[in-house]
Design a protein around this motif. Structure first.
Motif, PDB file in Angstrom:
ATOM      1  N   LEU A  96       0.853  -1.182   0.000  1.00  0.00           N
ATOM      2  CA  LEU A  96       0.000   0.000   0.000  1.00  0.00           C
ATOM      3  C   LEU A  96       0.892   1.236   0.000  1.00  0.00           C
ATOM      4  CD1 LEU A  96      -2.645  -1.018   2.705  1.00  0.00           C
ATOM      5  CD2 LEU A  96      -2.928  -1.052   0.222  1.00  0.00           C
ATOM      6  N   PRO A  97       0.481   2.318  -0.653  1.00  0.00           N
ATOM      7  CA  PRO A  97       1.311   3.536  -0.681  1.00  0.00           C
ATOM      8  C   PRO A  97       1.370   4.198   0.691  1.00  0.00           C
ATOM      9  CG  PRO A  97      -0.803   3.930  -1.747  1.00  0.00           C
ATOM     10  CD  PRO A  97      -0.749   2.459  -1.456  1.00  0.00           C
ATOM     11  N   ASP A  98       2.520   4.786   1.005  1.00  0.00           N
ATOM     12  CA  ASP A  98       2.695   5.455   2.292  1.00  0.00           C
ATOM     13  C   ASP A  98       1.853   6.722   2.411  1.00  0.00           C
ATOM     14  OD1 ASP A  98       4.494   3.498   2.938  1.00  0.00           O
ATOM     15  OD2 ASP A  98       6.268   4.680   2.454  1.00  0.00           O
ATOM     16  N   ASN A  99       1.549   7.338   1.273  1.00  0.00           N
ATOM     17  CA  ASN A  99       0.837   8.624   1.303  1.00  0.00           C
ATOM     18  C   ASN A  99      -0.665   8.463   1.129  1.00  0.00           C
ATOM     19  OD1 ASN A  99       0.934   7.814  -1.349  1.00  0.00           O
ATOM     20  ND2 ASN A  99       1.479   9.826  -2.178  1.00  0.00           N
ATOM     21  N   LEU A 100      -1.186   7.287   1.449  1.00  0.00           N
ATOM     22  CA  LEU A 100      -2.610   7.022   1.275  1.00  0.00           C
ATOM     23  C   LEU A 100      -3.466   8.017   2.051  1.00  0.00           C
ATOM     24  CD1 LEU A 100      -4.345   4.874  -0.206  1.00  0.00           C
ATOM     25  CD2 LEU A 100      -4.450   3.621   1.952  1.00  0.00           C
ATOM     26  N   GLY A 101      -3.097   8.279   3.285  1.00  0.00           N
ATOM     27  CA  GLY A 101      -3.884   9.189   4.115  1.00  0.00           C
ATOM     28  C   GLY A 101      -3.831  10.628   3.658  1.00  0.00           C
ATOM     29  N   GLN A 102      -2.724  11.014   3.037  1.00  0.00           N
ATOM     30  CA  GLN A 102      -2.594  12.386   2.538  1.00  0.00           C
ATOM     31  C   GLN A 102      -3.409  12.601   1.269  1.00  0.00           C
ATOM     32  OE1 GLN A 102       1.611  12.966   2.058  1.00  0.00           O
ATOM     33  NE2 GLN A 102       2.069  12.405   4.177  1.00  0.00           N
ATOM     34  N   LYS A 103      -3.508  11.567   0.428  1.00  0.00           N
ATOM     35  CA  LYS A 103      -4.200  11.687  -0.851  1.00  0.00           C
ATOM     36  C   LYS A 103      -5.682  11.359  -0.770  1.00  0.00           C
ATOM     37  CE  LYS A 103      -0.500  12.798  -3.102  1.00  0.00           C
ATOM     38  NZ  LYS A 103      -0.333  14.107  -3.761  1.00  0.00           N
ATOM     39  N   LEU A 104      -6.056  10.543   0.222  1.00  0.00           N
ATOM     40  CA  LEU A 104      -7.463  10.165   0.384  1.00  0.00           C
ATOM     41  C   LEU A 104      -7.915  10.530   1.796  1.00  0.00           C
ATOM     42  CD1 LEU A 104      -7.266   6.607  -1.249  1.00  0.00           C
ATOM     43  CD2 LEU A 104      -7.933   8.739  -2.360  1.00  0.00           C
ATOM     44  N   PRO A 105      -7.906  11.815   2.118  1.00  0.00           N
ATOM     45  CA  PRO A 105      -8.118  12.233   3.517  1.00  0.00           C
ATOM     46  C   PRO A 105      -9.520  11.973   4.048  1.00  0.00           C
ATOM     47  CG  PRO A 105      -8.120  14.134   2.056  1.00  0.00           C
ATOM     48  CD  PRO A 105      -7.710  12.966   1.220  1.00  0.00           C
ATOM     49  N   ASN A 106     -10.506  11.819   3.149  1.00  0.00           N
ATOM     50  CA  ASN A 106     -11.890  11.645   3.590  1.00  0.00           C
ATOM     51  C   ASN A 106     -12.369  10.200   3.515  1.00  0.00           C
ATOM     52  OD1 ASN A 106     -12.498  14.452   4.150  1.00  0.00           O
ATOM     53  ND2 ASN A 106     -12.407  14.781   1.946  1.00  0.00           N
ATOM     54  N   LEU A 107     -11.434   9.278   3.334  1.00  0.00           N
ATOM     55  CA  LEU A 107     -11.791   7.874   3.210  1.00  0.00           C
ATOM     56  C   LEU A 107     -12.392   7.354   4.515  1.00  0.00           C
ATOM     57  CD1 LEU A 107     -11.410   5.972   0.769  1.00  0.00           C
ATOM     58  CD2 LEU A 107      -9.422   5.029   1.939  1.00  0.00           C
ATOM     59  N   THR A 108     -13.579   6.755   4.414  1.00  0.00           N
ATOM     60  CA  THR A 108     -14.239   6.189   5.588  1.00  0.00           C
ATOM     61  C   THR A 108     -14.292   4.665   5.541  1.00  0.00           C
ATOM     62  OG1 THR A 108     -16.446   6.346   4.600  1.00  0.00           O
ATOM     63  CG2 THR A 108     -15.676   8.240   5.895  1.00  0.00           C
ATOM     64  N   GLU A 109     -14.228   4.088   4.336  1.00  0.00           N
ATOM     65  CA  GLU A 109     -14.260   2.634   4.203  1.00  0.00           C
ATOM     66  C   GLU A 109     -13.190   2.176   3.224  1.00  0.00           C
ATOM     67  OE1 GLU A 109     -18.208   1.506   3.025  1.00  0.00           O
ATOM     68  OE2 GLU A 109     -18.977   1.644   5.062  1.00  0.00           O
ATOM     69  N   LEU A 110     -12.389   1.194   3.654  1.00  0.00           N
ATOM     70  CA  LEU A 110     -11.324   0.662   2.806  1.00  0.00           C
ATOM     71  C   LEU A 110     -11.381  -0.860   2.882  1.00  0.00           C
ATOM     72  CD1 LEU A 110      -8.822   1.037   1.036  1.00  0.00           C
ATOM     73  CD2 LEU A 110      -7.463   1.267   3.124  1.00  0.00           C
ATOM     74  N   TYR A 111     -11.700  -1.472   1.752  1.00  0.00           N
ATOM     75  CA  TYR A 111     -11.843  -2.920   1.676  1.00  0.00           C
ATOM     76  C   TYR A 111     -10.708  -3.498   0.841  1.00  0.00           C
ATOM     77  CZ  TYR A 111     -16.553  -2.218   3.525  1.00  0.00           C
ATOM     78  OH  TYR A 111     -17.617  -1.871   4.321  1.00  0.00           O
ATOM     79  N   LEU A 112      -9.849  -4.277   1.490  1.00  0.00           N
ATOM     80  CA  LEU A 112      -8.687  -4.870   0.830  1.00  0.00           C
ATOM     81  C   LEU A 112      -8.687  -6.382   0.992  1.00  0.00           C
ATOM     82  CD1 LEU A 112      -6.178  -2.197   2.139  1.00  0.00           C
ATOM     83  CD2 LEU A 112      -6.898  -2.447  -0.235  1.00  0.00           C
TER      84      LEU A 112
END
Length: 328
Positions: free
Chosen positions: A64-80
């Motif tokens: 997973l990319p390290d900058n996920l939280g910076q680029k997707l700041p409003n993410l509420t659900e992540l299904y992996l």
């Protein structure tokens, strides 16, 4: 032919991401796309900040990319679910709005300590991985309502698990060498079928014996106290004194510099091993465990008496050990 089909699929994927970003979609479905890496297009050139629900199940992701939280700041659900992810980066803690995280059926051996920074997290599923323990910081998630860690290799659970009342559903089924449940989980919905059904391995972490049953404790614990240990070790007394001093001061623990204590002890002051199940005193190096076999509780009828599982109360002193009663 395979290369051409793959190219067409990647083109369709790129178009789907482009449309989602341009039209400010809140949901994006990337399930069953044969993805081997996280699509970089999703994190480029803006537009993804509107995304709240991201579905990436049944792919072949390894990282997973390290900058996920910076680029997707409003993410509420992540299904992996159902990928090949071996590591969840510490930067996952940047997802402050994340409420649901499903990383089941991957290749995880650990979870990042920074998960406790996902303050909004309500549902966490890590089933069918290779987890051998859970970070104690996980217990700091005050909004976590459901935790599912079935079919891993857990031998123990953090002693504070269930301390916050919001956590009501805990599923630990098929962790074959797990025999102890923190007493904070009593009266909560617990799934533990298949636990305590394996011959215990010779390579044991620190453990104690109750009625010929060996129960493993979290590896950060240095010493297991007994009723004969009337005084805690000197290091434990010092840690409790420092902790109480800084927590009663107006500045809290913030003035502590990295050089004031060894790093491991400094981290313990911020994140104790746990809290006494009787008086809530923080504990740093030693615990005094007390077992309550599930077959001797009112819950026994549910399991027809066929379980080796115990609730374990972790106490801070012989006094709390003697007076704590799970059933009172």
């Amino acid at each position: 032919m395979w290369h051409q089909d793959s190219l067409i699929m990647n083109t369709d994927l790129w178009k789907a991401i482009l449309v989602a970003k341009r039209e400010k979609h809140r949901k994006l479905f990337l399930n069953y796309k044969s993805l081997c890496k996280f699509p970089p297009e999703l994190l480029k050139d803006g537009g993804s900040e509107y995304l709240e629900h991201l579905y990436m199940k049944m792919n072949s992701l390894t990282t997973l990319p390290d900058n996920l939280g910076q680029k997707l700041p409003n993410l509420t659900e992540l299904y992996l679910h159902s990928n090949n992810i071996a590591v969840v980066p510490e930067e996952i803690g940047d997802l402050k709005e994340l409420q649901t995280l499903d990383v089941s059926t991957n290749c995880l051996t650990t979870l990042p300590e920074s998960l406790h920074l996902c303050f909004s997290l309500q549902y966490l599923a890590t089933d069918r991985n290779h987890l051998v323990d859970l970070p104690r910081q996980l217990c700091m998630l005050q909004n976590l309502n459901e935790l599912s860690v079935t079919s891993n290799s857990l031998k123990c659970l953090p002693q504070d698990l269930g301390r916050y009342p919001e956590l009501q559903y805990v599923y630990v089924d098929n962790n074959l060498e797990l025999y102890g449940l923190p007493s904070f989980l009593y009266n909560k919905v617990i799934g533990h079928s298949g636990c305590g059904s394996s011959v215990q391995s010779e390579e044991m972490k620190l453990s104690f014996t109750h009625r010929q049953l060996t129960i493993t404790v979290p590896e950060e614990i240095q010493t297991i106290g007994t009723e004969n240990d009337t005084v805690p070790p000197l290091q434990e007394i010092i840690m409790r004194t420092i902790y109480n001093f800084y927590h009663t001061s107006k500045k809290g623990l913030d003035p502590l510099s990295p050089n004031s204590l060894p790093r491991s002890l400094c981290e313990l002051l911020f994140y104790p091993l746990g809290h006494c199940h009787h008086c809530s005193q923080p504990m740093f190096t030693i615990v005094y465990p007390k077992c309550f076999p599930l077959t001797e509780t009112p819950m026994a009828a549910i399991y027809n008496g066929r379980t080796k599982m115990c609730f374990v109360a972790y106490c801070c002193s012989t006094k709390c050990l003697q007076v704590f009663d799970l059933l009172s």
